[in-house]
Design a protein around this motif. Structure first.
Motif, PDB file in Angstrom:
ATOM      1  N   GLY A 177       0.776  -1.235   0.000  1.00  0.00           N
ATOM      2  CA  GLY A 177       0.000   0.000   0.000  1.00  0.00           C
ATOM      3  C   GLY A 177       0.802   1.277   0.000  1.00  0.00           C
ATOM      4  N   ARG A 178       2.103   1.205  -0.194  1.00  0.00           N
ATOM      5  CA  ARG A 178       2.918   2.416  -0.188  1.00  0.00           C
ATOM      6  C   ARG A 178       2.835   3.148  -1.529  1.00  0.00           C
ATOM      7  NH1 ARG A 178       8.540   1.340   3.168  1.00  0.00           N
ATOM      8  NH2 ARG A 178       7.577   0.538   5.074  1.00  0.00           N
ATOM      9  N   PRO A 179       3.095   4.446  -1.534  1.00  0.00           N
ATOM     10  CA  PRO A 179       3.006   5.215  -2.781  1.00  0.00           C
ATOM     11  C   PRO A 179       4.235   5.083  -3.678  1.00  0.00           C
ATOM     12  CG  PRO A 179       3.561   6.671  -0.967  1.00  0.00           C
ATOM     13  CD  PRO A 179       3.305   5.321  -0.356  1.00  0.00           C
ATOM     14  N   ARG A 180       5.227   4.307  -3.241  1.00  0.00           N
ATOM     15  CA  ARG A 180       6.434   4.084  -4.040  1.00  0.00           C
ATOM     16  C   ARG A 180       6.545   2.613  -4.433  1.00  0.00           C
ATOM     17  NH1 ARG A 180       7.926   7.557   0.105  1.00  0.00           N
ATOM     18  NH2 ARG A 180       8.742   9.584  -0.579  1.00  0.00           N
ATOM     19  N   SER A 181       7.170   2.359  -5.576  1.00  0.00           N
ATOM     20  CA  SER A 181       7.481   0.983  -5.958  1.00  0.00           C
ATOM     21  C   SER A 181       8.423   0.373  -4.927  1.00  0.00           C
ATOM     22  CB  SER A 181       8.172   0.940  -7.331  1.00  0.00           C
ATOM     23  OG  SER A 181       7.393   1.525  -8.334  1.00  0.00           O
ATOM     24  N   GLN A 182       8.219  -0.908  -4.626  1.00  0.00           N
ATOM     25  CA  GLN A 182       9.087  -1.625  -3.702  1.00  0.00           C
ATOM     26  C   GLN A 182       9.846  -2.706  -4.475  1.00  0.00           C
ATOM     27  OE1 GLN A 182       9.203  -0.603  -0.417  1.00  0.00           O
ATOM     28  NE2 GLN A 182       7.765   0.979  -1.114  1.00  0.00           N
ATOM     29  N   VAL A 183      11.169  -2.661  -4.427  1.00  0.00           N
ATOM     30  CA  VAL A 183      11.989  -3.616  -5.178  1.00  0.00           C
ATOM     31  C   VAL A 183      12.488  -4.700  -4.230  1.00  0.00           C
ATOM     32  CG1 VAL A 183      13.992  -3.939  -6.667  1.00  0.00           C
ATOM     33  CG2 VAL A 183      12.696  -1.792  -6.763  1.00  0.00           C
ATOM     34  N   LEU A 184      12.177  -5.946  -4.567  1.00  0.00           N
ATOM     35  CA  LEU A 184      12.550  -7.084  -3.742  1.00  0.00           C
ATOM     36  C   LEU A 184      13.424  -8.047  -4.541  1.00  0.00           C
ATOM     37  CD1 LEU A 184       8.943  -7.919  -2.453  1.00  0.00           C
ATOM     38  CD2 LEU A 184      10.592  -6.413  -1.360  1.00  0.00           C
ATOM     39  N   PHE A 185      14.374  -8.669  -3.875  1.00  0.00           N
ATOM     40  CA  PHE A 185      15.159  -9.750  -4.466  1.00  0.00           C
ATOM     41  C   PHE A 185      14.669 -11.067  -3.860  1.00  0.00           C
ATOM     42  CE2 PHE A 185      19.286  -7.097  -5.254  1.00  0.00           C
ATOM     43  CZ  PHE A 185      18.631  -6.429  -6.272  1.00  0.00           C
ATOM     44  N   GLU A 186      14.734 -12.141  -4.640  1.00  0.00           N
ATOM     45  CA  GLU A 186      14.386 -13.436  -4.064  1.00  0.00           C
ATOM     46  C   GLU A 186      15.102 -14.568  -4.788  1.00  0.00           C
ATOM     47  OE1 GLU A 186      14.006 -15.234  -1.458  1.00  0.00           O
ATOM     48  OE2 GLU A 186      12.531 -13.680  -0.964  1.00  0.00           O
ATOM     49  N   ALA A 187      15.378 -15.617  -4.025  1.00  0.00           N
ATOM     50  CA  ALA A 187      16.059 -16.802  -4.544  1.00  0.00           C
ATOM     51  C   ALA A 187      15.016 -17.827  -4.998  1.00  0.00           C
ATOM     52  CB  ALA A 187      16.956 -17.398  -3.458  1.00  0.00           C
ATOM     53  N   PRO A 188      15.406 -18.759  -5.894  1.00  0.00           N
ATOM     54  CA  PRO A 188      14.425 -19.705  -6.435  1.00  0.00           C
ATOM     55  C   PRO A 188      13.772 -20.598  -5.394  1.00  0.00           C
ATOM     56  CG  PRO A 188      16.678 -20.258  -7.113  1.00  0.00           C
ATOM     57  CD  PRO A 188      16.727 -18.885  -6.529  1.00  0.00           C
ATOM     58  N   HIS A 189      14.495 -20.964  -4.331  1.00  0.00           N
ATOM     59  CA  HIS A 189      13.906 -21.881  -3.359  1.00  0.00           C
ATOM     60  C   HIS A 189      12.882 -21.215  -2.441  1.00  0.00           C
ATOM     61  CE1 HIS A 189      17.371 -20.111  -1.247  1.00  0.00           C
ATOM     62  NE2 HIS A 189      16.731 -20.371  -0.126  1.00  0.00           N
ATOM     63  N   ARG A 190      12.772 -19.863  -2.505  1.00  0.00           N
ATOM     64  CA  ARG A 190      11.774 -19.168  -1.689  1.00  0.00           C
ATOM     65  C   ARG A 190      10.729 -18.430  -2.526  1.00  0.00           C
ATOM     66  NH1 ARG A 190      16.259 -17.609   1.658  1.00  0.00           N
ATOM     67  NH2 ARG A 190      16.289 -15.596   0.602  1.00  0.00           N
ATOM     68  N   ILE A 191      10.896 -18.401  -3.848  1.00  0.00           N
ATOM     69  CA  ILE A 191      10.033 -17.551  -4.658  1.00  0.00           C
ATOM     70  C   ILE A 191       8.563 -17.964  -4.566  1.00  0.00           C
ATOM     71  CG2 ILE A 191      10.420 -18.905  -6.757  1.00  0.00           C
ATOM     72  CD1 ILE A 191       9.909 -15.060  -6.435  1.00  0.00           C
ATOM     73  N   LYS A 192       8.278 -19.255  -4.534  1.00  0.00           N
ATOM     74  CA  LYS A 192       6.885 -19.699  -4.462  1.00  0.00           C
ATOM     75  C   LYS A 192       6.221 -19.203  -3.182  1.00  0.00           C
ATOM     76  CE  LYS A 192       3.961 -23.820  -4.668  1.00  0.00           C
ATOM     77  NZ  LYS A 192       3.954 -25.316  -4.767  1.00  0.00           N
ATOM     78  N   ALA A 193       6.922 -19.313  -2.058  1.00  0.00           N
ATOM     79  CA  ALA A 193       6.358 -18.864  -0.785  1.00  0.00           C
ATOM     80  C   ALA A 193       6.115 -17.361  -0.787  1.00  0.00           C
ATOM     81  CB  ALA A 193       7.287 -19.256   0.365  1.00  0.00           C
ATOM     82  N   VAL A 194       7.040 -16.602  -1.377  1.00  0.00           N
ATOM     83  CA  VAL A 194       6.895 -15.146  -1.424  1.00  0.00           C
ATOM     84  C   VAL A 194       5.733 -14.750  -2.327  1.00  0.00           C
ATOM     85  CG1 VAL A 194       7.991 -13.001  -2.176  1.00  0.00           C
ATOM     86  CG2 VAL A 194       9.275 -14.659  -0.827  1.00  0.00           C
ATOM     87  N   ILE A 195       5.592 -15.416  -3.467  1.00  0.00           N
ATOM     88  CA  ILE A 195       4.482 -15.129  -4.384  1.00  0.00           C
ATOM     89  C   ILE A 195       3.147 -15.405  -3.700  1.00  0.00           C
ATOM     90  CG2 ILE A 195       3.332 -15.959  -6.469  1.00  0.00           C
ATOM     91  CD1 ILE A 195       5.603 -14.069  -7.080  1.00  0.00           C
ATOM     92  N   GLU A 196       3.060 -16.517  -2.991  1.00  0.00           N
ATOM     93  CA  GLU A 196       1.819 -16.856  -2.283  1.00  0.00           C
ATOM     94  C   GLU A 196       1.515 -15.852  -1.175  1.00  0.00           C
ATOM     95  OE1 GLU A 196       2.520 -20.854  -1.079  1.00  0.00           O
ATOM     96  OE2 GLU A 196       1.977 -21.702  -3.040  1.00  0.00           O
ATOM     97  N   LEU A 197       2.561 -15.377  -0.519  1.00  0.00           N
ATOM     98  CA  LEU A 197       2.367 -14.390   0.543  1.00  0.00           C
ATOM     99  C   LEU A 197       1.906 -13.048  -0.035  1.00  0.00           C
ATOM    100  CD1 LEU A 197       2.567 -13.757   3.545  1.00  0.00           C
ATOM    101  CD2 LEU A 197       4.978 -13.199   3.198  1.00  0.00           C
ATOM    102  N   LEU A 198       2.487 -12.650  -1.159  1.00  0.00           N
ATOM    103  CA  LEU A 198       2.048 -11.421  -1.823  1.00  0.00           C
ATOM    104  C   LEU A 198       0.574 -11.503  -2.199  1.00  0.00           C
ATOM    105  CD1 LEU A 198       5.135 -10.764  -4.117  1.00  0.00           C
ATOM    106  CD2 LEU A 198       4.218  -9.122  -2.469  1.00  0.00           C
ATOM    107  N   ALA A 199       0.159 -12.655  -2.710  1.00  0.00           N
ATOM    108  CA  ALA A 199      -1.237 -12.843  -3.090  1.00  0.00           C
ATOM    109  C   ALA A 199      -2.162 -12.747  -1.889  1.00  0.00           C
ATOM    110  CB  ALA A 199      -1.409 -14.196  -3.781  1.00  0.00           C
ATOM    111  N   GLU A 200      -1.643 -13.125  -0.735  1.00  0.00           N
ATOM    112  CA  GLU A 200      -2.463 -13.103   0.470  1.00  0.00           C
ATOM    113  C   GLU A 200      -2.556 -11.709   1.092  1.00  0.00           C
ATOM    114  OE1 GLU A 200      -2.185 -14.794   5.047  1.00  0.00           O
ATOM    115  OE2 GLU A 200      -1.157 -15.879   3.434  1.00  0.00           O
ATOM    116  N   VAL A 201      -1.428 -11.011   1.205  1.00  0.00           N
ATOM    117  CA  VAL A 201      -1.429  -9.768   1.970  1.00  0.00           C
ATOM    118  C   VAL A 201      -1.668  -8.512   1.134  1.00  0.00           C
ATOM    119  CG1 VAL A 201       0.090 -10.780   3.702  1.00  0.00           C
ATOM    120  CG2 VAL A 201       1.080  -9.420   1.855  1.00  0.00           C
TER     121      VAL A 201
END
Length: 308
Positions: A177-201
């Motif tokens: 919900g911030r007014p600026r783009s947020q840049v995140l780095f992620e490794a392949p073994h965690r990307i699925k969990a991060v994508i699912e979390l983004l979809a949730e929150v």
């Protein structure tokens, strides 16, 4: 001389012609950006400086040796990584005081952003010596350039999220919900969990997923966070490689255009993680002042999307 060696020699000659007119003083640290994947992205100035310096400090000597071989260069390689940065910085400062030119490169991209280098730069500056930047590739800027975030008021670099799930959720909730783009780095073994979390929150926010930037199997995909788990699940290849994610900004005036306010969605996401749907919606409506019916319809739609 073989074709590869001929090409390297021609490149270094072109680099000297393009960048050699500038002065490159001794007793100076050169912070050099290197390609993030495609070796053709090395700049003439970076190649010229790497050929000029007395030694190259680097994050991983194996990776850096490959880059130098590509350029036809042979330089002493000095290890400086996250586990020895303070000790190695002191040694490099001593060498600089003796009149050497030293370049520092990370494994890929611009040093001292997510990679080591900041401690070295600070130590050199504290010793009264010069630090010269040699700009070039940056995965952060590369990902932002193809995100198409038209409402962002600048960007913020968040880097890698915490490895522990609870801490990762807490941090990500602060970025939604911030007014600026947020840049995140992620490794392949965690990307699925991060994508699912983004979809949730933050399901209603757009996310640009950049995978293997500048490499042969580069992928750039932009969609609502709620849609990304299904998109990623459709092809196992989409979970492989190195990732840069851009969480798009939300307009502060979104509520006046008929959209649910970002803060209401953030509160709803927090409560939904701990409470039954109807109870979470009721509390979110009371806290945010938003319509209970609209929040319920939104939450129900997101739940159905995740179950598909």
């Amino acid at each position: 001389m073989n074709i590869v060696a001929d090409a390297s020699l021609l490149m270094m000659q072109a680099a000297a012609a393009a960048a050699g007119s500038q002065q490159y003083p001794a007793s100076t640290l050169y912070v050099v950006a290197t390609p993030i994947g495609n070796l053709a992205d090395i700049t003439f100035r970076a190649a010229h400086v790497l050929g000029l310096v007395d030694a190259v400090a680097c994050e991983d000597t194996r990776v850096s040796a490959g880059l130098l071989r590509h350029l036809g260069l042979h330089k002493p390689l000095l290890k400086l990584h996250q586990h020895n940065e303070h000790e190695a910085s002191a040694s490099l400062v001593d060498r600089l005081k003796q009149g050497e030119r030293i370049a520092y490169i990370s494994d890929a991209g611009t040093p001292a952003i997510s990679d080591p280098g900041a401690v070295l730069v600070a130590a050199v500056a504290a010793a009264g010596l010069r630090v010269f930047p040699v700009p070039g590739a940056s995965s952060t800027v590369t990902a932002l350039s193809v995100a198409g975030d038209t409402v962002a008021q600048g960007f913020e670099f968040a880097g890698f999220l915490p490895t522990k799930a609870a801490e990762r959720r807490t941090v990500l909730l602060t970025l939604c919900g911030r007014p600026r783009s947020q840049v995140l780095f992620e490794a392949p073994h965690r990307i699925k969990a991060v994508i699912e979390l983004l979809a949730e929150v933050c399901p209603a926010q757009k996310v640009t997923v950049s995978r293997e930037l500048t490499k042969q199997f580069e992928t750039v995909h932009t969609a609502l966070a709620a849609e990304l788990p299904a998109w990623m699940a459709a092809d196992a290849q989409r979970e492989r490689g190195e990732f840069v994610l851009v969480l798009h900004a939300l307009k502060p005036e979104a509520a006046s255009e008929g959209e649910l306010p970002a803060e209401a969605l953030r509160v709803l996401a927090l409560l939904s993680a701990e409470l039954p749907l109807k109870q979470a919606v009721a509390l979110a409506a009371e806290i945010s002042g938003s319509s209970r019916n609209r929040l319920y319809d939104f939450a129900l739609a997101q739940k159905k999307a995740r179950e598909q």
